[in-house]
Design a protein around this motif. Structure first.
Motif, PDB file in Angstrom:
ATOM      1  N   ASN A  63       3.390  -9.562 -12.415  1.00 61.51           N
ATOM      2  CA  ASN A  63       3.473  -9.161 -11.013  1.00 61.51           C
ATOM      3  C   ASN A  63       2.073  -8.964 -10.431  1.00 61.51           C
ATOM      4  N   TYR A  64       1.936  -9.300  -9.140  1.00 59.37           N
ATOM      5  CA  TYR A  64       0.674  -9.088  -8.449  1.00 59.37           C
ATOM      6  C   TYR A  64       0.365  -7.604  -8.356  1.00 59.37           C
ATOM      7  N   LEU A  65      -0.910  -7.276  -8.434  1.00 59.92           N
ATOM      8  CA  LEU A  65      -1.368  -5.903  -8.241  1.00 59.92           C
ATOM      9  C   LEU A  65      -1.711  -5.666  -6.780  1.00 59.92           C
ATOM     10  N   HIS A  66      -1.480  -4.457  -6.300  1.00 57.67           N
ATOM     11  CA  HIS A  66      -2.025  -4.031  -5.023  1.00 57.67           C
ATOM     12  C   HIS A  66      -3.485  -3.633  -5.230  1.00 57.67           C
ATOM     13  N   ALA A  67      -4.263  -3.667  -4.169  1.00 54.78           N
ATOM     14  CA  ALA A  67      -5.696  -3.396  -4.274  1.00 54.78           C
ATOM     15  C   ALA A  67      -5.973  -2.025  -4.891  1.00 54.78           C
ATOM     16  N   ASP A  68      -5.158  -1.027  -4.540  1.00 53.78           N
ATOM     17  CA  ASP A  68      -5.424   0.319  -5.059  1.00 53.78           C
ATOM     18  C   ASP A  68      -5.006   0.492  -6.516  1.00 53.78           C
ATOM     19  N   GLU A  69      -4.387  -0.539  -7.120  1.00 49.76           N
ATOM     20  CA  GLU A  69      -4.017  -0.492  -8.535  1.00 49.76           C
ATOM     21  C   GLU A  69      -5.025  -1.207  -9.423  1.00 49.76           C
ATOM     22  N   ASP A  70      -5.991  -1.893  -8.830  1.00 48.16           N
ATOM     23  CA  ASP A  70      -6.917  -2.757  -9.565  1.00 48.16           C
ATOM     24  C   ASP A  70      -8.156  -1.973  -9.993  1.00 48.16           C
ATOM     25  N   PRO A  71      -8.371  -1.774 -11.293  1.00 46.88           N
ATOM     26  CA  PRO A  71      -9.559  -1.029 -11.738  1.00 46.88           C
ATOM     27  C   PRO A  71     -10.863  -1.775 -11.512  1.00 46.88           C
TER      28      PRO A  71
END
Length: 475
Positions: A248-256
């Motif tokens: 699944n694609y990550l949202h920007a705020d989930e990307d370390p």
């Protein structure tokens, strides 16, 4: 006076193979540097009554880009990016641009192709001609659904701009048209805006093919990508066991990693695997490419899948999408006879029973598949579409001098079983179907519509391939 047969006399001769290396052909060969030069070659071949086949990166497994005693025109030098708009996400490309060339230009702006195959090496013209699909076909459909328009140069020298609204009948026939209607020299492709350079991957071990079907159905509404690996040597209650990967694609705020994840160096595949240079790894794989060796490898993979069940991780788009590119030249591990891939698309109502039967038939013949890949699909509106509202399974079979005749006979039995279930096949992978089987799979109406379009665009029958001769009866 007949024109001098320049191509027949002076074009170099090459022996080319399909990606599986089980089929090959000797032909004249040319590699033009421009669309005008390509059109000139087609005109010259037409004047010499020399049949023409277009070839890109040569990633079709069978004979789609082979042309025994004809001319093969290699389009890979037409590889310029003609335009890129990072606001709209539209890329304009020549036909020889590869999937790799596309994503490397767009990923830094946060765009990824809607649909990619398991390798980044096919060209845009090849992707359109075979209407490739990916691990998200159930959601995004095939590659052709994300093409805004393209230019088709016909054998008669006509340049057609094709889109869903302009020459729409040509658009829906040339996409998936096996390269038999003209040369796709330019295309505009719509890409997908993504918030992260990473995907969240959830691995899931399944104990049988029946469980894989059930788990796919459960996960489909919540997945951006879904693909299954099938152990084709497992038997009994564990027939078709394997592993599912949901991404699944990550949202920007989930990307370390933040924006760093869009850098191309973060999307590049590793140069070493298990400490070995990856370009040498096929040498170590080759001694295991027999039934006992693959059984050992599959057993280890099943245990690994069980140990890692449910342990989610983050992976780059490239790392998840292009498994076939991790080991360069992996096809050589199959040995001198190469391999064929037999990929079936079966409506959901009869898919489980049909695919279980295929696995059993192969095991009983002592010709098991060494790799099985499982996906979910949906229908689309293209003339020669392979997609159905159902499932596909792609199975790789090693070819040797000793088993070749038995393997081809086995695939004929496979085909009868798939046809009985209302299934179809994928021409980019095929090396075994015949004309009657294709008519039964696609129906007389579809085949007639395709041949009518070919007669309209190529009345002299200039464009012919070994695949076209075999499955469509082209002269």
């Amino acid at each position: 006076m007949e024109p001098e047969p320049l191509l027949r006399r002076h074009a170099p001769r090459k022996v080319l193979d399909g990606f599986g290396r089980a089929v090959l052909a000797s032909s004249r060969y040319a590699a033009p540097s421009s669309a005008d030069e390509m059109a000139s070659l087609v005109r010259q071949a037409r004047s010499e009554h020399l049949p023409v086949t277009f070839r890109g990166s040569g990633r079709s497994y069978g004979d789609a880009s082979l042309n025994a005693s004809g001319l093969v025109i290699d389009g890979t030098k037409l590889n310029r990016m003609l335009g890129w708009d990072p606001v709209s996400g539209v890329a304009e490309v020549q036909g020889g641009v590869t999937i790799e060339g596309l994503w490397r230009r767009t990923i830094t702006d946060g765009y990824w192709p809607h649909v990619v195959p398991g390798t980044m090496l096919p060209t845009m013209a090849g992707c359109l001609s075979m209407n490739i699909h990916g691990k998200n076909n159930f959601k995004e459909g095939p590659f052709g659904e994300h093409v805004l328009d393209f230019d088709l140069v016909t054998p008669a020298g006509e340049l057609l701009r094709c889109s869903p609204t302009e020459n729409a009948d040509v658009f829906h026939t040339a996409i998936g048209g096996l390269g038999l209607l003209g040369a796709i020299t330019r295309a505009r492709v719509q890409l997908k805006k993504v918030e992260s350079g990473l995907l969240r991957v959830d691995p899931c071990s399944v104990s049988s093919l029946r469980e894989m079907f059930a788990e796919f159905d459960r996960r489909l509404p919540h997945s951006d990508y879904l693909v299954g690996w099938v152990d084709c040597l497992s038997e009994g209650a564990e027939l078709g066991r394997g592993e599912i990967h949901q991404a699944n694609y990550l949202h920007a705020d989930e990307d370390p990693l933040g924006d760093v994840g869009f850098h191309t160096e973060r999307q590049t595949l590793p140069t070493r695997i298990l400490g070995f240079p990856k370009d040498k790894l096929w040498h170590f794989m080759r001694p295991f490419f027999h039934n006992a060796g693959i059984r050992l490898i599959n057993t280890a993979k099943v245990w690994s899948a069980r140990m890692n069940h449910g342990k989610k991780y983050l992976q780059s788009h490239v790392g998840f999408a292009f498994l076939l590119d991790y080991v360069p030249n992996w096809r050589l591990a199959y040995g001198d006879g190469g391999f064929i891939q037999y990929q079936v698309f079966v409506p959901k109502e009869g898919a489980l029973a049909a695919m279980e039967d295929l696995l059993r038939m192969a095991q009983e013949a002592k010709l098991p598949s060494y790799l099985g890949v499982f996906k979910r699909h949906r229908p689309d509106g293209f003339c020669l579409s392979h997609a159905v509202d159902g499932y596909s399974m792609a199975m790789d079979y090693r070819v040797t001098a000793e088993n070749r005749d038995r393997l081809w006979a086995l695939t004929r039995r496979f085909t009868e079983r798939v046809l009985a279930a209302g299934g179809r096949f994928y021409f980019a992978k095929d090396a075994v179907l015949d004309q009657d089987q294709v008519v039964r799979a696609y129906g007389l109406d579809r085949i007639a519509r395709f041949k009518a379009m070919k007669e309209r665009l190529d009345p002299d029958g200039v464009l012919v391939s070994d695949l076209g001769r075999r499955v469509l009866g082209l002269a």
